[in-house]
Enzyme design. Structure first.
Site, PDB file in Angstrom:
ATOM      1  N   HIS A  66      57.766  60.969  36.621  1.00 31.70           N
ATOM      2  CA  HIS A  66      58.650  61.259  35.505  1.00 31.70           C
ATOM      3  C   HIS A  66      57.974  61.608  34.183  1.00 31.70           C
ATOM      4  O   HIS A  66      58.297  62.636  33.614  1.00 31.70           O
ATOM      5  CB  HIS A  66      59.631  60.100  35.266  1.00 31.70           C
ATOM      6  CG  HIS A  66      60.679  59.998  36.323  1.00 31.70           C
ATOM      7  ND1 HIS A  66      60.484  59.292  37.486  1.00 31.70           N
ATOM      8  CD2 HIS A  66      61.927  60.523  36.401  1.00 31.70           C
ATOM      9  CE1 HIS A  66      61.548  59.386  38.251  1.00 31.70           C
ATOM     10  NE2 HIS A  66      62.440  60.134  37.626  1.00 31.70           N
ATOM     11  N   HIS A 111      64.310  52.232  36.193  1.00 31.03           N
ATOM     12  CA  HIS A 111      64.163  53.681  36.358  1.00 31.03           C
ATOM     13  C   HIS A 111      63.881  54.360  35.009  1.00 31.03           C
ATOM     14  O   HIS A 111      64.659  55.176  34.510  1.00 31.03           O
ATOM     15  CB  HIS A 111      65.397  54.299  37.004  1.00 31.03           C
ATOM     16  CG  HIS A 111      65.117  55.650  37.595  1.00 31.03           C
ATOM     17  ND1 HIS A 111      65.041  55.865  38.947  1.00 31.03           N
ATOM     18  CD2 HIS A 111      64.869  56.849  37.015  1.00 31.03           C
ATOM     19  CE1 HIS A 111      64.765  57.135  39.176  1.00 31.03           C
ATOM     20  NE2 HIS A 111      64.654  57.757  38.004  1.00 31.03           N
ATOM     21  N   HIS A 165      68.223  61.274  30.765  1.00 29.36           N
ATOM     22  CA  HIS A 165      66.806  61.620  30.882  1.00 29.36           C
ATOM     23  C   HIS A 165      66.291  62.088  29.518  1.00 29.36           C
ATOM     24  O   HIS A 165      67.040  62.647  28.723  1.00 29.36           O
ATOM     25  CB  HIS A 165      66.580  62.732  31.909  1.00 29.36           C
ATOM     26  CG  HIS A 165      66.622  62.243  33.323  1.00 29.36           C
ATOM     27  ND1 HIS A 165      67.791  61.838  33.933  1.00 29.36           N
ATOM     28  CD2 HIS A 165      65.646  62.072  34.254  1.00 29.36           C
ATOM     29  CE1 HIS A 165      67.525  61.459  35.177  1.00 29.36           C
ATOM     30  NE2 HIS A 165      66.234  61.592  35.400  1.00 29.36           N
TER      31      HIS A 165
END
Length: 604
Positions: A267, A377, A457
């Site tokens: 990520h 996450h 995100h």
């Protein structure tokens, strides 16, 4: 394949493919005239196509033994195409032993104009030349997507280049799991589709990664993520058990394995203003309070210096509440980041489901609570130099969070439901443009456009507009689990690009810009994606990276791949100045690539 390793064979294959693109006129290796070269000789030296073997649309015009200074390059555009022109610093001329050429068209006889000073025993000549460089068509293990220009770039953006970081499809290494100790997220591995396109939709650079990447390898595979262009013009990113830095020509600056205490990069990787790098990783071996040893999942940040030494770590299970399950129970289990399973679309987890996971001690890349599961996450980290803090985006907490070097939470941008003390004391209060608090409950605000972010995100600080008191944050609000709920119909979901203004002293947050709600489900991007401010043109880039995917909910089959939207906006405008759609591809992120920075960046 006796006598040669898989990797060596791959490298030879790349060399052969690259060499095929070089027009050769001199074939003799020796003879009465002495040693010769197999490269095409031109004005100063040989032309080497794909010099570092991983960037086929680049070349170096060797200096031929001369001293070169003050060089510039122009790639002559196709008819109706986009010009690429840039200056080359003397440092880059020395580093590459000649003039670096970037931005060639694939499958084309490119005309390249170069101008430079040639210095020979004290005499300086200003020279301008044109070279012809033939390239092969794009080659790789997966097809590259077609870019369709939906809104042509106006003059301000006509020279824009976009770096696209997409994903080539999951590989069978997904079955691999860490088993000593249990848990982890190693099953993520996918061939990268990294390319640079211009505003006409033409590919002007792409990565051929076989020499540095093996999708079937436990240590050399993974998913290439977190790509950023640094102030020195080079690109940093990570994949699996590596984090790396390369220049756009393909020259390796460093390629490092993660330090032994950490694993499973994915990520995000932030090149910070202090010269260090912040990586989102996980712990290779954590002793839980119940005595079990696990590899954790996407819940750790480490800071490394220029030499790769770890100088700090943020153990998020100790800083946040790893057992807050409010957002986790609202997630669509059919789209948990890249673990997309259409047969689970619309389904959510109950308290009983989570208790069962805990009771049966299931660990790994699964949605759940507690260390060893995907409870946080974290998909972005950004360093704030004004107070030596980090800003993270936690998808599975539906929250953007600022944490100091003292490991204390400074503020939380997220819906209040489910936050216990002391975290509830850090929640920001939504306000209007006049600073008046909005009528907000624990999951939604009434009679206002303000909304928190859901499974978001990229939470990036807009450095040039922020200071120590006031901070602007750009976020991609994916929109799953909005209001801690799933809508009656899947096509009621939508995503947003959003910018918030945070008063860190008053502990308030104002939403100052958004885009996407009006686009509805067409722009809905259930996973991945990005929103980022671009200071060079005072603009905002939004990449709805998984918009447009369709599934057969009965069979779970994919009926159409995502068709990501890449939009760039003038600051404050809610109408895209540029819009490009990529067809039939799974996107991750995209950003504006600065060619002048690449060849004239700040020395770091």
């Amino acid at each position: 394949m006796s006598g040669i390793s898989r990797r060596d064979f791959a490298r030879l294959t790349v060399f052969a493919a690259a060499a095929a693109a070089v027009p050769m006129v001199a074939h003799a290796f020796g003879g009465p005239s002495g040693p010769s070269t197999i490269y095409k000789k031109q004005k100063i030296g040989e032309v080497i196509m794909n010099p570092y073997k991983i960037a086929p649309l680049t070349a170096i015009i060797r200096n031929g033994g001369y001293e070169l200074r003050n060089a510039s390059v122009r790639i002559v555009p196709k008819e109706g195409g986009q010009e690429i022109a840039y200056k080359v610093s003397d440092s880059q001329l020395l580093t590459h032993g000649g003039i670096p050429v970037f931005g060639l068209y694939p499958d084309y006889r490119n005309k390249v104009e170069v101008t430079y000073d040639r210095i020979f025993y004290g005499k300086t000549e200003r020279i301008t030349e044109t070279y012809t460089m033939a390239t092969n068509d794009i080659f790789g293990l997966h097809p590259f997507p077609k870019a369709v220009v939906r809104k042509a770039a106006p003059a301000k953006f006509a020279d824009r280049l976009y770096y696209i970081n997409n994903i080539g499809g999951n590989n069978n290494t997904r079955h691999a799991v860490w088993n000593n100790p249990e848990g982890g997220a190693l099953q993520w591995s996918s061939y990268p589709l990294n390319m640079i396109i211009d505003t006409k939709g033409d590919v002007r650079w792409y990565l051929y990664p076989i020499g540095i990447y093996d999708v079937d390898s436990l240590y050399d595979g993974g998913i290439m993520m977190g790509l950023r262009q640094n102030e020195d013009g080079a690109i940093t990113w990570g994949y699996g058990q590596h984090y790396v830095k390369y220049d756009i020509m393909g020259r390796e600056i460093w390629n490092r394995r993660l330090p032994y205490g950490y694993n499973d990069f994915s990520h995000t990787m932030d090149a910070a203003q202090n010269g260090h790098y912040f990586l989102r990783v996980a712990s290779s071996n954590l002793k839980r309070s119940d005595g079990r040893n696990v590899r954790t999942v996407r819940d750790m940040i480490v800071e490394v210096d220029q030499n790769g030494n770890v100088v700090e770590e943020w153990r998020l299970w100790e800083i946040l509440d790893p057992y807050r399950d409010t957002a986790i129970k609202a997630l669509d289990q059919g789209a948990v980041c890249l673990n997309i399973d259409p047969k689970l679309a619309g389904k959510t987890l109950s308290s009983e489901d989570l208790q069962k996971l805990d009771k049966e001690a299931h660990f790994g890349d699964i949605v759940g609570t507690g260390p060893g599961r995907n409870w946080a996450h974290v998909n972005s980290v950004d360093y704030d130099p004004t107070d030596d803090s980090i800003i993270i985006s936690s998808r599975h907490q539906c929250a953007v969070i600022k944490i100091g070097r003292d490991k204390k939470v400074k503020w939380i941008l997220g819906a209040p439901r489910g936050w216990k003390k002391p975290w509830s004391d850090a929640l920001l209060t939504p306000v209007d443009a006049n600073g008046k608090p909005l009528a907000c409950g624990d999951a939604a605000c009434e009679n206002t456009n303000f909304d928190w972010t859901w499974t978001q995100h990229t939470a990036f600080r807009i450095d040039s507009k922020s200071d120590k008191k006031t901070i602007f944050i750009s976020v991609f609000d994916n929109g799953d689990g909005r209001g801690f709920d799933q809508p009656p119909l899947p096509d009621m979901k939508y995503s947003r690009a959003v910018i918030y203004k945070i008063d860190q002293e008053k502990r308030t947050v104002e939403q100052i810009w958004e885009y996407g709600k009006e686009m509805g489900h067409e722009w809905f991007s259930p996973v991945t994606s990005l929103v980022e401010y671009m200071p060079d043109k005072d603009s905002i880039i939004a990449y709805a990276a998984t918009a447009g995917a369709n599934y057969d909910l009965k069979t779970g089959g994919l009926t159409s791949a995502p068709n990501p939207y890449l939009d760039e906006f003038e600051w404050g405008s809610t109408t895209p100045a540029v819009e490009i759609q990529l067809k039939n591809t799974t996107g991750y992120q995209a950003f504006a690539f600065d060619v002048n920075k690449a060849f004239n960046g700040k020395i770091m």
